[in-house]
Design a protein around this motif. Structure first.
Motif, PDB file in Angstrom:
ATOM      1  N   THR A  25       0.833  -1.176   0.000  1.00  0.00           N
ATOM      2  CA  THR A  25       0.000   0.000   0.000  1.00  0.00           C
ATOM      3  C   THR A  25       0.878   1.239   0.000  1.00  0.00           C
ATOM      4  O   THR A  25       0.720   2.126  -0.811  1.00  0.00           O
ATOM      5  N   SER A  26       1.842   1.238   0.875  1.00  0.00           N
ATOM      6  CA  SER A  26       2.684   2.409   1.051  1.00  0.00           C
ATOM      7  C   SER A  26       3.371   2.834  -0.251  1.00  0.00           C
ATOM      8  O   SER A  26       3.233   3.967  -0.697  1.00  0.00           O
ATOM      9  N   ARG A  27       4.107   1.910  -0.897  1.00  0.00           N
ATOM     10  CA  ARG A  27       4.819   2.283  -2.115  1.00  0.00           C
ATOM     11  C   ARG A  27       3.854   2.573  -3.256  1.00  0.00           C
ATOM     12  O   ARG A  27       4.020   3.542  -3.980  1.00  0.00           O
ATOM     13  N   GLU A  28       2.845   1.738  -3.402  1.00  0.00           N
ATOM     14  CA  GLU A  28       1.899   1.937  -4.489  1.00  0.00           C
ATOM     15  C   GLU A  28       1.114   3.235  -4.271  1.00  0.00           C
ATOM     16  O   GLU A  28       0.827   3.958  -5.227  1.00  0.00           O
ATOM     17  N   PHE A  84       1.385  -5.210 -11.823  1.00  0.00           N
ATOM     18  CA  PHE A  84       0.054  -5.170 -12.447  1.00  0.00           C
ATOM     19  C   PHE A  84      -0.142  -6.121 -13.626  1.00  0.00           C
ATOM     20  O   PHE A  84      -1.123  -6.002 -14.357  1.00  0.00           O
ATOM     21  N   VAL A  85       0.774  -7.057 -13.820  1.00  0.00           N
ATOM     22  CA  VAL A  85       0.613  -7.999 -14.925  1.00  0.00           C
ATOM     23  C   VAL A  85      -0.223  -9.191 -14.455  1.00  0.00           C
ATOM     24  O   VAL A  85       0.196  -9.951 -13.587  1.00  0.00           O
ATOM     25  N   GLU A  86      -1.410  -9.324 -15.022  1.00  0.00           N
ATOM     26  CA  GLU A  86      -2.280 -10.444 -14.636  1.00  0.00           C
ATOM     27  C   GLU A  86      -1.861 -11.713 -15.376  1.00  0.00           C
ATOM     28  O   GLU A  86      -1.775 -12.778 -14.804  1.00  0.00           O
ATOM     29  N   SER A  87      -1.605 -11.558 -16.670  1.00  0.00           N
ATOM     30  CA  SER A  87      -1.150 -12.723 -17.435  1.00  0.00           C
ATOM     31  C   SER A  87      -0.375 -12.258 -18.651  1.00  0.00           C
ATOM     32  O   SER A  87      -0.531 -11.129 -19.117  1.00  0.00           O
ATOM     33  N   VAL A  88       0.470 -13.139 -19.155  1.00  0.00           N
ATOM     34  CA  VAL A  88       1.235 -12.824 -20.354  1.00  0.00           C
ATOM     35  C   VAL A  88       1.519 -14.119 -21.112  1.00  0.00           C
ATOM     36  O   VAL A  88       1.906 -15.132 -20.523  1.00  0.00           O
TER      37      VAL A  88
ATOM     38  N   LYS C 100       8.479  -8.104  -1.131  1.00  0.00           N
ATOM     39  CA  LYS C 100       7.694  -7.375  -0.138  1.00  0.00           C
ATOM     40  C   LYS C 100       6.476  -6.693  -0.739  1.00  0.00           C
ATOM     41  O   LYS C 100       5.452  -6.584  -0.117  1.00  0.00           O
ATOM     42  N   ASP C 101       6.615  -6.172  -1.952  1.00  0.00           N
ATOM     43  CA  ASP C 101       5.476  -5.537  -2.602  1.00  0.00           C
ATOM     44  C   ASP C 101       5.615  -5.636  -4.117  1.00  0.00           C
ATOM     45  O   ASP C 101       6.560  -6.260  -4.619  1.00  0.00           O
ATOM     46  N   THR C 102       4.712  -5.019  -4.803  1.00  0.00           N
ATOM     47  CA  THR C 102       4.633  -5.161  -6.250  1.00  0.00           C
ATOM     48  C   THR C 102       5.844  -4.569  -6.981  1.00  0.00           C
ATOM     49  O   THR C 102       6.104  -4.892  -8.132  1.00  0.00           O
ATOM     50  N   TYR C 103       6.595  -3.692  -6.300  1.00  0.00           N
ATOM     51  CA  TYR C 103       7.767  -3.082  -6.936  1.00  0.00           C
ATOM     52  C   TYR C 103       9.053  -3.835  -6.608  1.00  0.00           C
ATOM     53  O   TYR C 103      10.129  -3.397  -6.975  1.00  0.00           O
ATOM     54  N   ASP C 104       8.944  -4.943  -5.865  1.00  0.00           N
ATOM     55  CA  ASP C 104      10.154  -5.589  -5.375  1.00  0.00           C
ATOM     56  C   ASP C 104      10.720  -6.646  -6.304  1.00  0.00           C
ATOM     57  O   ASP C 104      10.834  -7.816  -5.951  1.00  0.00           O
ATOM     58  N   TYR C 105      11.073  -6.207  -7.486  1.00  0.00           N
ATOM     59  CA  TYR C 105      11.866  -7.035  -8.367  1.00  0.00           C
ATOM     60  C   TYR C 105      13.016  -6.119  -8.762  1.00  0.00           C
ATOM     61  O   TYR C 105      12.999  -4.927  -8.440  1.00  0.00           O
ATOM     62  N   VAL C 106      13.996  -6.653  -9.432  1.00  0.00           N
ATOM     63  CA  VAL C 106      15.096  -5.800  -9.874  1.00  0.00           C
ATOM     64  C   VAL C 106      15.327  -6.001 -11.366  1.00  0.00           C
ATOM     65  O   VAL C 106      14.781  -6.928 -11.973  1.00  0.00           O
TER      66      VAL C 106
END
Lengths: 148, 148, 148, 148
Positions: A25-28, A84-88, C100-106
């Protein structure tokens, strides 16, 4: 005001450990504030990013019938870890498939990529596709569906 | 049969004094029909594509203070040849600038890219930006303006 | 004249029952003549090419613990389809592994790549390696063994 | 012990400024020890790396007559910042040069690249070239000269 915010952050820090959901939540939440558009419009932007990613990250990769399945899967999975990628779904179409000699592999081109990506965020789902359109002689990226 | 086909192509070629404008309309008209969204929504999708292009085409490029200006310009110009790009500004931020020895260059990372791209199509202009946001510890791509 | 040429091509096609082996010899023989160095020296050059390929094709790819195994395998397999590659082992070292969240890839960087490639041609085997060397603060590509 | 080490570092710092040569020796000396081959052989390996870099970093870049000169120069300059590159010349051959409509640019392919790189280290100069060889239907990277 500045001190109040700093205090709030301090207090939040004391309250840790953060749960996963809370951090997300925080980062998004912070990221979301940077956008000057609707959620629906953002979903379209995100779909475009993923198309550009697939094309420009992987074009040039050596590919032959011997590694095409692994490459398709690796592209799918690397896009899937993005937000946000649901499928690919990625399919690589190699026109000349006969392994005749040691030089008979190709470098992946945009014309060989056939892909469908679904972006899903906050109730909106965008479906984007890329494939070579013969009539255009161009590997077109386009939006095939939006639903909310 | 083979010769007949060749002849047919030959005859068709003679029949075609295509003007530039005619072809442009033709291809863009065909492409346009593939999209299941409004022009405004398509402009957002196109903006996303360009962001993904800049990031994934050029991340990894060797860069030092000696070539940073040329690389910025080359990225700008290569994005500019893509459809619907009105303007693009790229700045590469190298944190460690001292050329101390032969190994002192870096590979371009997303965190070093600061860019603004304007997409303009059929009366809609979308401004998209990418830069490293310290609070997020993430090079965020976002839509900063839409006007129509 | 146009038809005559087409006919000539057609006739040539009829004359060619190329076997696979024949073509292989043929292309490699021709390629081989372009080199102004010994076979051993060429093997070193080929090893360098593969190192540059791994680094510059894949740096930038989104990676997290969820796709790291597939990406390692896809890199290995795509290098393997290139000429003269006897074996290739890629390991990607992600330092921060917590999703940890949706941005946590590199995005894959050179510092994360650990690889060993064996090039084998005409009796010479070159082993080349790439990994981040802390003392140098640099992902070094180097030749670790030559045998003939 | 900790303080002693810190002091030592402090004293060393006072003794600076480091000359460029001194640092270069230091890192290059350490790197050099990782190689199990002659200097001449290492120069060949380095030449191969640069070829792989040019190909796999830039294939996929959008290019048209409008940005070809900038792209050639940017590739040259980015290779030039890497170790041991004495000179590099890149020419991009676009077959279809007519800008007819908004889709009329191409993605850089290996077949379009024509390049000569000279690697120079410790008295050895290796010249490597890459270009599309019609007879092979392959963009061949090869060693055209070694002198020491």
């Amino acid at each position: 005001m500045f001190i109040m915010n700093t205090l709030k952050i301090f207090v939040i820090s004391l309250n840790r450990p953060f749960t996963f959901t809370e951090q997300m939540t925080s980062r998004e939440e912070k990221a979301s504030k940077m956008f000057s558009c609707s959620e629906r419009e953002r979903a379209l932007f995100e779909a475009g990013i993923k198309m550009g990613t697939i094309y420009h990250q992987f074009v040039g990769t050596p590919v032959s019938p011997h590694n095409v399945a692994e490459l398709e899967q690796a592209i799918e999975r690397s896009v899937k870890v993005q937000p946000f990628v649901e499928s690919v779904k990625v399919r690589i179409v190699i026109r000349n498939t006969e392994k005749k000699d040691t030089y008979d592999y190709v470098s992946l081109t945009g014309e060989m990529i056939d892909t469908i990506v679904k972006i899903s965020m906050k109730g909106v789902t965008v479906t984007a596709e890329m494939r070579y359109i013969e009539e255009l002689d161009y590997p077109l990226m386009y939006v095939s569906d939006i639903s909310s």
